[in-house]
Design a protein around this motif. Structure first.
Motif, PDB file in Angstrom:
ATOM      1  N   ILE A   1       0.865  -1.181   0.000  1.00 47.40           N
ATOM      2  CA  ILE A   1       0.000   0.000   0.000  1.00 47.40           C
ATOM      3  C   ILE A   1       0.904   1.234   0.000  1.00 47.40           C
ATOM      4  N   THR A   2       0.637   2.159  -0.894  1.00 45.19           N
ATOM      5  CA  THR A   2       1.430   3.385  -0.980  1.00 45.19           C
ATOM      6  C   THR A   2       1.042   4.337   0.148  1.00 45.19           C
ATOM      7  N   VAL A   3       2.044   4.845   0.857  1.00 40.08           N
ATOM      8  CA  VAL A   3       1.832   5.830   1.912  1.00 40.08           C
ATOM      9  C   VAL A   3       2.621   7.078   1.549  1.00 40.08           C
ATOM     10  N   GLY A   4       1.964   8.221   1.560  1.00 40.23           N
ATOM     11  CA  GLY A   4       2.614   9.476   1.217  1.00 40.23           C
ATOM     12  C   GLY A   4       2.604  10.453   2.376  1.00 40.23           C
ATOM     13  N   LEU A   5       3.698  11.213   2.488  1.00 42.56           N
ATOM     14  CA  LEU A   5       3.764  12.314   3.448  1.00 42.56           C
ATOM     15  C   LEU A   5       3.643  13.614   2.672  1.00 42.56           C
ATOM     16  N   TYR A   6       2.666  14.429   3.024  1.00 43.44           N
ATOM     17  CA  TYR A   6       2.350  15.655   2.304  1.00 43.44           C
ATOM     18  C   TYR A   6       2.632  16.857   3.212  1.00 43.44           C
ATOM     19  N   GLU A   7       2.969  17.975   2.573  1.00 47.86           N
ATOM     20  CA  GLU A   7       3.211  19.192   3.342  1.00 47.86           C
ATOM     21  C   GLU A   7       1.910  19.902   3.701  1.00 47.86           C
ATOM     22  N   ASN A   8       0.830  19.595   2.968  1.00 46.26           N
ATOM     23  CA  ASN A   8      -0.479  20.198   3.245  1.00 46.26           C
ATOM     24  C   ASN A   8      -1.553  19.122   3.220  1.00 46.26           C
ATOM     25  N   LYS A   9      -2.691  19.414   3.839  1.00 42.77           N
ATOM     26  CA  LYS A   9      -3.802  18.482   3.829  1.00 42.77           C
ATOM     27  C   LYS A   9      -4.369  18.346   2.415  1.00 42.77           C
ATOM     28  N   LEU A  10      -4.838  17.131   2.090  1.00 44.27           N
ATOM     29  CA  LEU A  10      -5.561  16.934   0.844  1.00 44.27           C
ATOM     30  C   LEU A  10      -7.017  17.316   1.050  1.00 44.27           C
TER      31      LEU A  10
ATOM     32  N   ASP B   1      -2.435   2.254  -4.750  1.00 46.92           N
ATOM     33  CA  ASP B   1      -2.068   2.942  -5.990  1.00 46.92           C
ATOM     34  C   ASP B   1      -2.068   1.963  -7.158  1.00 46.92           C
ATOM     35  N   GLU B   2      -3.263   1.636  -7.653  1.00 47.81           N
ATOM     36  CA  GLU B   2      -3.395   0.605  -8.666  1.00 47.81           C
ATOM     37  C   GLU B   2      -2.729   0.978  -9.986  1.00 47.81           C
ATOM     38  N   ASN B   3      -2.758   2.250 -10.357  1.00 49.87           N
ATOM     39  CA  ASN B   3      -2.142   2.666 -11.620  1.00 49.87           C
ATOM     40  C   ASN B   3      -0.736   3.232 -11.443  1.00 49.87           C
ATOM     41  N   ARG B   4      -0.194   3.158 -10.216  1.00 47.89           N
ATOM     42  CA  ARG B   4       1.189   3.547  -9.925  1.00 47.89           C
ATOM     43  C   ARG B   4       1.501   4.977 -10.357  1.00 47.89           C
ATOM     44  N   ASN B   5       0.555   5.896 -10.135  1.00 47.69           N
ATOM     45  CA  ASN B   5       0.807   7.289 -10.504  1.00 47.69           C
ATOM     46  C   ASN B   5       1.164   8.161  -9.305  1.00 47.69           C
ATOM     47  N   ASN B   6       1.359   7.533  -8.149  1.00 52.99           N
ATOM     48  CA  ASN B   6       1.758   8.234  -6.915  1.00 52.99           C
ATOM     49  C   ASN B   6       0.713   9.236  -6.421  1.00 52.99           C
ATOM     50  N   ARG B   7      -0.536   9.070  -6.861  1.00 56.35           N
ATOM     51  CA  ARG B   7      -1.602   9.975  -6.428  1.00 56.35           C
ATOM     52  C   ARG B   7      -2.823   9.163  -6.014  1.00 56.35           C
ATOM     53  N   MET B   8      -3.589   9.715  -5.096  1.00 54.91           N
ATOM     54  CA  MET B   8      -4.829   9.077  -4.691  1.00 54.91           C
ATOM     55  C   MET B   8      -5.913   9.399  -5.713  1.00 54.91           C
ATOM     56  N   ASP B   9      -6.417   8.363  -6.380  1.00 60.23           N
ATOM     57  CA  ASP B   9      -7.466   8.547  -7.375  1.00 60.23           C
ATOM     58  C   ASP B   9      -8.830   8.240  -6.769  1.00 60.23           C
ATOM     59  N   PRO B  10      -9.906   8.759  -7.376  1.00 56.76           N
ATOM     60  CA  PRO B  10     -11.235   8.648  -6.759  1.00 56.76           C
ATOM     61  C   PRO B  10     -11.701   7.226  -6.475  1.00 56.76           C
TER      62      PRO B  10
ATOM     63  N   ALA C   1       6.363   5.889   0.511  1.00 57.87           N
ATOM     64  CA  ALA C   1       6.841   4.584   0.960  1.00 57.87           C
ATOM     65  C   ALA C   1       5.780   3.549   0.656  1.00 57.87           C
ATOM     66  N   SER C   2       6.140   2.279   0.823  1.00 57.14           N
ATOM     67  CA  SER C   2       5.216   1.185   0.569  1.00 57.14           C
ATOM     68  C   SER C   2       5.203   0.255   1.772  1.00 57.14           C
ATOM     69  N   SER C   3       4.027  -0.240   2.144  1.00 54.14           N
ATOM     70  CA  SER C   3       3.916  -1.111   3.317  1.00 54.14           C
ATOM     71  C   SER C   3       4.464  -2.494   3.025  1.00 54.14           C
ATOM     72  N   ASP C   4       5.071  -3.110   4.051  1.00 56.03           N
ATOM     73  CA  ASP C   4       5.613  -4.456   3.900  1.00 56.03           C
ATOM     74  C   ASP C   4       4.560  -5.487   4.291  1.00 56.03           C
ATOM     75  N   GLU C   5       4.977  -6.746   4.421  1.00 57.72           N
ATOM     76  CA  GLU C   5       4.019  -7.813   4.697  1.00 57.72           C
ATOM     77  C   GLU C   5       3.356  -7.671   6.057  1.00 57.72           C
ATOM     78  N   LYS C   6       3.936  -6.876   6.941  1.00 52.80           N
ATOM     79  CA  LYS C   6       3.329  -6.612   8.244  1.00 52.80           C
ATOM     80  C   LYS C   6       2.507  -5.327   8.242  1.00 52.80           C
ATOM     81  N   GLY C   7       2.370  -4.710   7.077  1.00 57.25           N
ATOM     82  CA  GLY C   7       1.611  -3.479   6.963  1.00 57.25           C
ATOM     83  C   GLY C   7       2.381  -2.227   7.325  1.00 57.25           C
ATOM     84  N   VAL C   8       3.693  -2.353   7.599  1.00 54.39           N
ATOM     85  CA  VAL C   8       4.486  -1.220   8.072  1.00 54.39           C
ATOM     86  C   VAL C   8       5.158  -0.519   6.890  1.00 54.39           C
TER      87      VAL C   8
END
Length: 541
Positions: A157-166, A204-213, A179-186
């Motif tokens: 699962i892709t996890v992103g750190l942002y400078e502002n709220k989405l 991130d199913e399409n690997r575009n580094n963005r949260m899609d609808p 970053a990406s979660s490992d087998e333990k979810g970390v």
């Protein structure tokens, strides 16, 4: 502290080879001895360089190499510039083609199996780090991602750190760190500034580094900071998108003989209009969530297409589906008979794969045997319709063996007629062969739904608890075996688990899983107690 800084220096002095939680991040493990090895002394700019703004990065290897999906496997974090990869003899060259390096920023280039040799195809995991400022950022943090429904850890699962709220999920803003979660979810972040950051996770199913609808997502209300050391941080509960926003078609297929099945990214309101273009359906069947539907047609062709205009007032879309079947559909009657047995207290159910046009009880026959009978005797029965595709056959269950016959044209569908007799033979399971399971909570649970599961985690039954006085229930006539449970705290009282809304801080409904099995034995009544208190207080594994 001294030990931590020595570890950081070691990481920056070498290209590490192993798997880890950050996308392309490599944090230790056994070296693949056959993989291409970088020549550390010849890397330009040198590893862990400071005050550098490279136009290109050159990483030489000890053998000839090839690229493996560089668009997916080479990641620059933070992603301020575009790096164009190429191979020159035995070196990987990363040329800056777009964007600008930011001042006083530490950059990490992750080669997540992006480089392999050209003979055995062995690949490597590596990280290259440098800074445009006078020092290297060396702070870290980590979060854990679990499924909001099952509470189980999730990998990749892709996890992103942002400078502002989405503000919504249509933003083109990419995270500052990823970053990406490992087998333990970390998911572990390295080479961070202090922060603060806002953390969001998404599939991130399409690997575009963005949260899609349409992607599952999670977020944290509290901000995240980099630190010199960390323990696994806060829990992020990954949930499906909320029901707001535009709908999308998720699946679209035609099933013989003439069924068109579609599923959607959100429940479809009853006010939405479905205007069919050519053939009009003879019936439809929505699931309980109204996010998937099957339309039935009168159509005996093996090829063709279906089309519909879907209009919700603000939007009008045309959905079509072509189909071609190599072989004609063969008439088939399905039943609930398993291993020639009708389970205790059950009723014989007959189904077609299309709506039933007509059935004729006079063209059906039932006979039975009990005890030491040597011949079958007539058995009275009654046929009732369950839904468009199914019938139930009601008869006396105090018998041992039944032969049920449907003669030609006794059960016809809209597209297929019954040409041959159908024979269904079965034994009736005695009530003594099943057991009962009483389930009691240690305290009155909130308003919610208790689900009963078999050993394969199939849901068999459900019971609503009113949150006021209900504390126990009995599941009757269960087959001998092992059973487990989960409980949904149904806050909106809609009868099923509901997701949340990331942008209004609405949490998904909580679930409690009771996976220690309860064993049911034939002709026994077993009692089990589920602890609400322990389940609420226990974090996901």
């Amino acid at each position: 502290m001294a030990r931590f800084h020595s570890i950081v220096q070691f990481l920056l002095a070498t290209l590490l080879i192993a798997s880890c939680g950050q996308v392309g991040t490599i944090t230790g493990g056994a070296v693949d001895e056959t993989a291409p090895t970088p020549i550390l002394s010849e890397i330009e700019p040198p590893m862990a360089s400071k005050n550098t703004y490279p136009d290109e990065i050159i990483i030489p290897f000890d053998e000839f190499i090839a690229l493996n999906k560089p668009g997916e496997n080479i990641r620059l974090i933070p992603n301020d510039v575009t790096l164009e990869p190429s191979i020159k003899r035995k070196s990987l060259v990363l040329e800056k083609t777009e964007g600008e390096w930011q001042e006083n920023t530490t950059y990490a280039v992750y080669l997540n199996r992006a480089v392999k040799d050209i003979t055995e195809q062995n690949d490597s995991l590596m990280v290259y780090v440098f800074s445009t400022g006078p020092f290297l950022d060396s702070l870290q943090t980590a979060v854990k991602v679990v499924d909001a429904f099952t509470n189980q850890p999730l990998e990749d699962i892709t996890v992103g750190l942002y400078e502002n709220k989405l503000l919504d999920d249509t933003s083109i803003v990419e995270p500052r760190y990823i970053a990406s979660s490992d087998e333990k979810g970390v998911a572990v972040f390295n080479y961070l500034k202090k922060g603060p950051f806002y953390a969001y996770a998404f599939q991130d199913e399409n690997r575009n580094n963005r949260m899609d609808p349409t992607e599952k997502r999670a977020g944290l209300d509290e901000q995240v900071y980099g630190d010199t050391s960390f323990v696994t941080g806060p829990i992020m509960r990954l949930m499906p998108p909320s029901e707001t926003g535009e709908w999308e078609v998720l699946s679209n297929e035609v099933i013989q003989p003439a069924s068109w099945c579609m599923s959607f990214s959100k429940p479809m309101d009853t006010s939405i209009v479905f205007d069919f273009l050519n053939l009009k359906p003879i019936g439809s069947e929505w699931n309980v969530f109204r996010d998937s539907v099957t339309y039935y047609f009168l159509n005996k062709n093996n090829s063709g297409n279906y089309g519909v205009i879907i209009e919700d007032g603000e939007r009008k879309d045309t959905i079509t589906k072509k189909f071609f079947f190599k072989t004609p559909y063969t008439y088939e009657v399905e039943s609930n008979i398993k291993n020639y047995t009708l389970q205790a207290s059950d009723t014989l159910t007959l189904s077609l794969k299309e709506p039933i046009l007509e059935y004729d009880e006079s063209l059906m026959k039932a006979t039975y045997k009990t005890g030491n009978d040597t011949v079958f005797k007539p058995l009275e029965f009654k046929v009732n319709r369950i839904d468009d595709k199914s019938l139930k056959v009601i008869h006396n269950l105090n018998v041992d063996e039944v032969e049920f016959t449907i003669y030609p044209n006794g059960l016809n569908g809209y597209n297929t007629n019954q040409k041959d007799s159908v024979f269904i033979n079965y034994n009736v399971q005695p009530i003594e062969k099943v057991g009962n399971l009483e389930v009691e909570f240690d305290s009155i649970p909130p308003y919610g739904i208790l689900y009963l599961m078999d050993a394969k985690k199939n849901v068999l039954d459900e019971v609503i608890f009113n949150g006021v006085e209900d504390q126990s229930t009995i599941f009757q006539n269960l087959q001998p075996g092992r059973y487990s449970f989960y409980f949904v705290i149904d806050q909106d009282r809609n009868g099923w688990w509901s997701t949340g809304n990331l942008f209004t801080s609405k949490e998904p409904e909580k679930t409690m899983w009771f996976m220690s099995p309860s064993t049911v034995r034939a002709n026994w009544e077993v009692k089990t107690t589920l602890s609400i208190t322990e389940s609420i207080q226990t974090e996901p594994d």
